[in-house]
Design an enzyme around this catalytic site. Structure first.
Site, PDB file in Angstrom:
ATOM      1  N   ARG A  48      57.171 -59.034 -23.775  1.00 29.03           N
ATOM      2  CA  ARG A  48      58.499 -58.345 -24.431  1.00 29.03           C
ATOM      3  C   ARG A  48      58.656 -59.129 -25.908  1.00 29.03           C
ATOM      4  O   ARG A  48      59.069 -58.472 -26.961  1.00 29.03           O
ATOM      5  CB  ARG A  48      59.564 -58.232 -23.758  1.00 29.03           C
ATOM      6  CG  ARG A  48      60.890 -57.702 -24.638  1.00 29.03           C
ATOM      7  CD  ARG A  48      61.992 -56.971 -23.797  1.00 29.03           C
ATOM      8  NE  ARG A  48      62.197 -57.765 -22.504  1.00 29.03           N
ATOM      9  CZ  ARG A  48      62.879 -58.959 -22.322  1.00 29.03           C
ATOM     10  NH1 ARG A  48      63.216 -59.567 -23.283  1.00 29.03           N
ATOM     11  NH2 ARG A  48      63.107 -59.347 -21.054  1.00 29.03           N
ATOM     12  N   TYR A 100      65.364 -36.785 -41.420  1.00 27.92           N
ATOM     13  CA  TYR A 100      64.528 -36.635 -40.230  1.00 27.92           C
ATOM     14  C   TYR A 100      65.588 -36.115 -38.955  1.00 27.92           C
ATOM     15  O   TYR A 100      66.645 -37.055 -39.008  1.00 27.92           O
ATOM     16  CB  TYR A 100      63.715 -37.703 -39.927  1.00 27.92           C
ATOM     17  CG  TYR A 100      62.887 -37.540 -38.572  1.00 27.92           C
ATOM     18  CD1 TYR A 100      61.989 -36.629 -38.320  1.00 27.92           C
ATOM     19  CD2 TYR A 100      63.504 -38.168 -37.424  1.00 27.92           C
ATOM     20  CE1 TYR A 100      60.996 -36.368 -37.307  1.00 27.92           C
ATOM     21  CE2 TYR A 100      62.699 -38.012 -36.211  1.00 27.92           C
ATOM     22  CZ  TYR A 100      61.476 -37.110 -36.181  1.00 27.92           C
ATOM     23  OH  TYR A 100      60.963 -36.980 -35.046  1.00 27.92           O
ATOM     24  N   ASP A 172      62.923 -45.278 -45.107  1.00 31.16           N
ATOM     25  CA  ASP A 172      62.312 -44.743 -44.102  1.00 31.16           C
ATOM     26  C   ASP A 172      60.873 -44.233 -45.116  1.00 31.16           C
ATOM     27  O   ASP A 172      61.017 -43.060 -45.755  1.00 31.16           O
ATOM     28  CB  ASP A 172      62.774 -43.502 -43.302  1.00 31.16           C
ATOM     29  CG  ASP A 172      61.928 -42.772 -42.396  1.00 31.16           C
ATOM     30  OD1 ASP A 172      60.654 -42.960 -42.594  1.00 31.16           O
ATOM     31  OD2 ASP A 172      62.511 -42.341 -41.478  1.00 31.16           O
ATOM     32  N   LYS A 197      52.941 -41.479 -37.513  1.00 31.24           N
ATOM     33  CA  LYS A 197      52.188 -40.529 -38.471  1.00 31.24           C
ATOM     34  C   LYS A 197      51.224 -41.005 -39.205  1.00 31.24           C
ATOM     35  O   LYS A 197      50.210 -41.353 -38.572  1.00 31.24           O
ATOM     36  CB  LYS A 197      53.594 -40.222 -39.262  1.00 31.24           C
ATOM     37  CG  LYS A 197      54.863 -39.777 -38.747  1.00 31.24           C
ATOM     38  CD  LYS A 197      54.798 -38.595 -37.450  1.00 31.24           C
ATOM     39  CE  LYS A 197      56.007 -38.581 -36.922  1.00 31.24           C
ATOM     40  NZ  LYS A 197      57.252 -38.736 -37.430  1.00 31.24           N
TER      41      LYS A 197
END
Ligand code: PLP
Length: 385
Positions: A48, A100, A172, A197
């Site tokens: 992690r 978004y 973003d 994306k």
């Protein structure tokens, strides 16, 4: 030595594996690492916190965005979640209004409940930002190009305001990708990507990333990344490392095809408006030309007809353009914001923002563009039947 974007896409972050000489970073599918004595290890204790496959990808992300530190998350939303966790109750955020949908939902439905206040403004006019930023504003959050209307926001202008008012500027950068736009070079403090994306590029991974230059900011974000635990697994990191190697080739073709499809759509008698920042008469074309290397493969258009049924006819008859959420993969996709990504916004609100019932969004892929145009043409022809 600093290389050009295409060279960085191929080489960023990756060194031959020191233990074997493997050219490609192995998938270190392990949760834990040996300690020869308590605390005596090779820099890796638990996955992690650190994993070598993820470390290679994080270095690559930092290089591609001309940053110093990269942090990867299990999704784009998890990356934005980490940014908002820098804030405290009473802090305020000024954000783009055509945001978004998932970000809008997280801001208003999750973090507003914790006492963070959000203001949504049209940032294509920076005076709206100046009047929304107050003494409690700690973060300016923007997307550019915006979704789905492809508005362009002046990142340098936002950076000036953020500096004057002593708040962080986060961008973003999902729609542009680091190949087309590097917000840190334009004065942003923090860049976010939905790696899902263009960076992954093959519609087979969900992931997010943050890139920063400031060491202290990186430490705070790395603390949140490790404490909250929304980290990606090594297999996904490997897939993205592989995807990045063709980022420049894919983006060049996305841009080339985007331009041809936009120009073709503009000539169609059924089409009312085409939203694509490469057109000289696009309202923010000058800013786009200044801050982006090219105009990308995302575009939207509306029909002259205001009948949602006509949009549905096109949406359900393309064969190469697949009707689906998401964007940025090698295959072309199309979507209907009014019923898909933006369905949660009330119709009146949508219409006010130009999001009409016949608005169709395209993520133009890297296929042969003549086939893509033929596909759209045969779907348009259905309108006359
Ligand atoms: C997809 C997307 C996100 C969310 O990323 P996920 O990887 O789906 O969590 C955020 N911003 C933009 C602009 C996006 O397109």
């Amino acid at each position: 030595m600093s290389h050009r974007p295409g060279t960085k896409a191929v080489h960023a972050g990756v060194e031959p594996d020191p233990s074997t000489g493997a050219i490609m970073t192995p998938i270190f599918q392990t949760s834990t690492y040996v300690q020869t004595a308590p605390g005596d290890h090779k820099g890796y204790e638990y996955s992690r916190t650190h994993n070598p496959t993820r470390s290679a990808l994080q270095r690559a992300m930092a290089e591609l965005e001309n940053g110093k530190h990269g942090l990867c998350f299990s999704s784009g939303m998890a990356a934005i979640d980490a940014v908002v966790k820098l804030l405290r109750p009473g802090d305020e955020v000024v954000s783009t209004n055509d945001l978004y949908g998932g970000t809008y939902r997280m801001f208003t439905k999750v973090f507003q409940e914790f006492g963070v206040k959000f203001h949504f403004v049209d940032m294509s006019d920076l005076s709206n930002v100046r009047s929304a930023v107050g003494p409690s504003t700690k973060l300016i959050w923007a997307e550019t190009p915006t979704n789905p209307l492809l508005r362009i926001i002046d990142i340098e202008g936002l950076a000036t305001i953020a500096r004057e008012r002593n708040c962080l500027l986060g961008i973003d950068n999902t729609f542009a990708s680091p190949y087309l736009q590097n917000p840190l070079d334009l004065g942003a403090d923090l860049v976010m990507h939905s790696v899902t994306k263009y960076l992954g590029g093959h519609s087979d991974v969900v992931m997010g990333a943050l890139i920063v230059r400031d060491d202290a900011l990186n430490e705070r974000l790395a603390f949140i990344q490790n404490s909250c635990g929304a980290t990606p697994g090594p297999m996904d990191c490997f897939l993205v490392l592989r995807g990045l190697k063709t980022l420049h080739l894919r983006m060049q073709r996305h841009c080339e095809n985007g331009r041809k499809v936009a120009e073709w759509l503009q000539e169609r008698p059924e089409v009312d408006r085409v939203y694509w920042p490469g057109f000289p008469d696009h309202a923010n074309h000058a800013v786009a030309a200044r801050q982006m290397r090219d105009f990308g493969g995302m575009l939207s258009f509306t029909l002259k007809s205001d009948n949602m049924g006509d949009a549905t006819t096109i949406l359900s008859h393309t064969k190469l353009f697949t009707l689906a959420e998401s964007l940025g993969g090698v295959e072309s996709l199309l979507g209907h914001p009014a019923s898909m990504t933006h369905a949660s916004i009330p119709r009146e609100e949508r219409l006010k923002n130009g999001l009409t019932d016949t608005l169709i969004r395209l993520s133009v892929g890297v296929e042969d563009v003549n086939d893509l145009i033929d596909d759209l043409a045969q779907a348009f022809d259905r309108l006359r039947k």
